[in-house]
Write an enzyme that holds these catalytic residues in place. Structure first.
Site, short mmCIF file in Angstrom:
data_model
loop_
_atom_site.label_atom_id
_atom_site.label_comp_id
_atom_site.label_asym_id
_atom_site.label_seq_id
_atom_site.Cartn_x
_atom_site.Cartn_y
_atom_site.Cartn_z
N PHE A 13 79.87 26.78 74.03
CA PHE A 13 80.96 26.01 73.03
C PHE A 13 82.31 26.15 73.63
O PHE A 13 82.89 27.04 74.26
CB PHE A 13 80.93 26.85 71.74
CG PHE A 13 81.89 26.38 70.54
CD1 PHE A 13 81.14 25.34 69.69
CD2 PHE A 13 82.98 26.93 70.38
CE1 PHE A 13 82.17 24.84 68.68
CE2 PHE A 13 83.81 26.63 69.40
CZ PHE A 13 83.38 25.49 68.53
N ALA B 43 95.89 26.12 74.87
CA ALA B 43 95.14 25.67 73.25
C ALA B 43 94.17 26.60 72.82
O ALA B 43 92.78 26.36 73.14
CB ALA B 43 94.82 24.25 73.37
N SER C 180 94.37 29.50 69.79
CA SER C 180 94.42 29.24 68.23
C SER C 180 94.82 27.99 67.65
O SER C 180 94.74 27.54 66.73
CB SER C 180 95.29 30.45 67.54
OG SER C 180 94.41 31.81 67.78
N ILE D 171 85.14 30.43 78.03
CA ILE D 171 84.07 29.73 77.64
C ILE D 171 82.75 30.58 77.74
O ILE D 171 82.45 31.13 79.10
CB ILE D 171 83.75 28.40 78.34
CG1 ILE D 171 85.06 27.43 78.22
CG2 ILE D 171 82.45 27.78 77.72
CD1 ILE D 171 85.68 27.29 76.78
N GLU E 278 87.01 33.59 68.14
CA GLU E 278 86.58 33.02 67.13
C GLU E 278 87.62 33.18 65.62
O GLU E 278 87.39 33.17 64.84
CB GLU E 278 85.32 33.46 66.53
CG GLU E 278 84.16 32.74 67.36
CD GLU E 278 82.92 32.65 66.67
OE1 GLU E 278 82.64 32.50 65.58
OE2 GLU E 278 81.73 33.07 67.60
#
Length: 394
Positions: free
Chosen positions: A133, A140, A142, A167, A371
């Site tokens: 993902f 960039a 949050s 990533i 996340e």
């Protein structure tokens, strides 16, 4: 012995209890509690875990759609939470391997065409393809609206240029779900999602990133990377919604992984307390130790209630933006404190490399960031609370 009484809570159904118990038996036999590896060893270990999880059918829970290998038509949030919690107790890398298969392919489950689902989800569920993902960028994280990676339409293709960083599975993934600015509007409204195969010309692994708890992680570079329009996910300009819907599923499971780490830390601390001799008694005989263990146990149960409430609500078809944020915030912060207390109970042994509580100490730290950092979760919770107040005043 880890407390599993929470499996009898009303948030869970008999099938969930059976799932957790079956996975526990499998993990006991197949997941080794081994020291952290680095570099190529980490890559190889992660590939092998994906293969094992696929062969044993656990990855079927990470994707939706039975025709594509999924365990059900929709992703069972409680199921993936139980799986992540159980795997995290055994191995942080095993939890990572499972979670990234789900997060990396989640957008395809939610927004993919039938052709995309059959091409990618079938292999993800089998463990024969590794997913990733790719949302974050150097400037960039949050603030998704600050995204600079861009894709321009060129006939029946898009040409992608820019960078992605932090990533997970970067460098070992077979495909990436990449989010890029396509210009339909400003801010988050002009972003589109694409599936980019790892062998696509112009895609390079610009840097491998080493972190305190080793996982495959990389910075990606896209240089005139041509993507067929058939690999676009969802509508043009709707990529932010695609990303947020994907994160809404898996954010609660991050909290579940934190529970797994915390439960393992408590178990290790209890075993240490009852076996460590000190001043003609055991460490567990001291009231200070008992108070610490009590705080740890109560904090774990409190966080678990938030986690499985959020998972249950989502499985009922409810929007869980606030509940998922609460679960992630409380569970990850709780786990950090519980693991720190476990290290303290171990004393000097707790900071020796590769002792289980030392590994947990390194594993948990990233969960408070990825996340959606804890601070972002607080903003989400407050925003949703104020939104409810404004709606009631109208």
């Amino acid at each position: 012995m880890v407390d599993t009484s929470y499996l009898d809570w009303p948030f869970l159904e008999p099938r969930h209890r059976e799932l957790a118990q079956a996975l526990e038996r499998w993990a006991d036999k197949n997941i080794d509690d081994v020291p952290h590896a680095r570099g190529q060893e980490t890559d190889d270990a992660c590939r092998e875990l994906v293969r094992q999880l696929g062969a044993a059918d656990w990855l079927r829970y990470a994707v939706g759609g039975t025709a594509c290998g999924g365990s059900a038509e929709t992703i069972d949030t409680r199921g993936i939470c139980l799986i992540r919690e159980t795997l995290a107790r055994h191995s942080g890398l095993a939890d990572f391997a499972f979670a990234m298969q789900g997060l990396g392919s989640g957008a395809i489950t939610l927004h993919g065409t039938e052709e995309q689902k059959h091409t990618y989800l079938t292999r993800v569920a089998a463990g024969s393809a590794i997913a990733a993902f790719a949302l974050s960028e150097p400037e960039a994280g949050s603030d998704v609206g600050a995204m600079q990676c861009a894709a321009r339409r060129d006939g029946d293709s898009y040409v992608l240029n820019g960078e992605k960083t932090w990533i997970s599975n970067g460098g070992i993934a077979d495909f990436y779900v990449v989010f890029a600015r396509t210009g339909e509007a400003s801010g988050t409204r002009g972003i589109t999602a694409f599936i980019v195969d790892a062998q696509t010309a112009g895609l390079e692994i610009a840097e491998r990133i080493e972190v305190i708890a080793p996982h495959p992680l990389a910075r990606l570079s896209f240089n005139n990377c041509r993507i067929p329009a058939s690999r676009r996910l969802g509508e043009a300009g709707q990529g932010f919604k695609v990303a947020m819907r994907t994160l809404d599923i898996f954010r609660t499971s991050v909290a579940a992984a934190a529970l797994g780490f915390a439960r393992r830390a408590l178990d290790e601390a209890v075993q240490r307390a009852v076996s460590r001799k000190m001043f003609n008694q055991t460490l567990a005989d001291f009231q200070l130790t008992q108070a610490k263990l009590a705080d740890m146990a109560a904090a774990i149960d409190g966080a678990a209630l938030l986690v499985y409430r959020a998972a249950w609500l989502r499985d009922q078809g409810k929007t869980v933006t606030r509940e998922a944020a609460m679960a992630k915030m409380v569970a990850t912060e709780m786990a950090q404190k519980v693991i720190d207390d476990a290290v303290q109970i171990f004393g000097g042994l707790g900071v020796v490399c590769e002792i289980p509580v030392e590994r947990l100490y390194r594993e948990i730290r990233a969960l408070r960031i990825y996340e959606g950092a804890t601070e972002v979760q607080k903003l989400i919770i407050a925003r949703e609370l104020l939104k409810d107040v404004a709606a009631k005043e109208k």
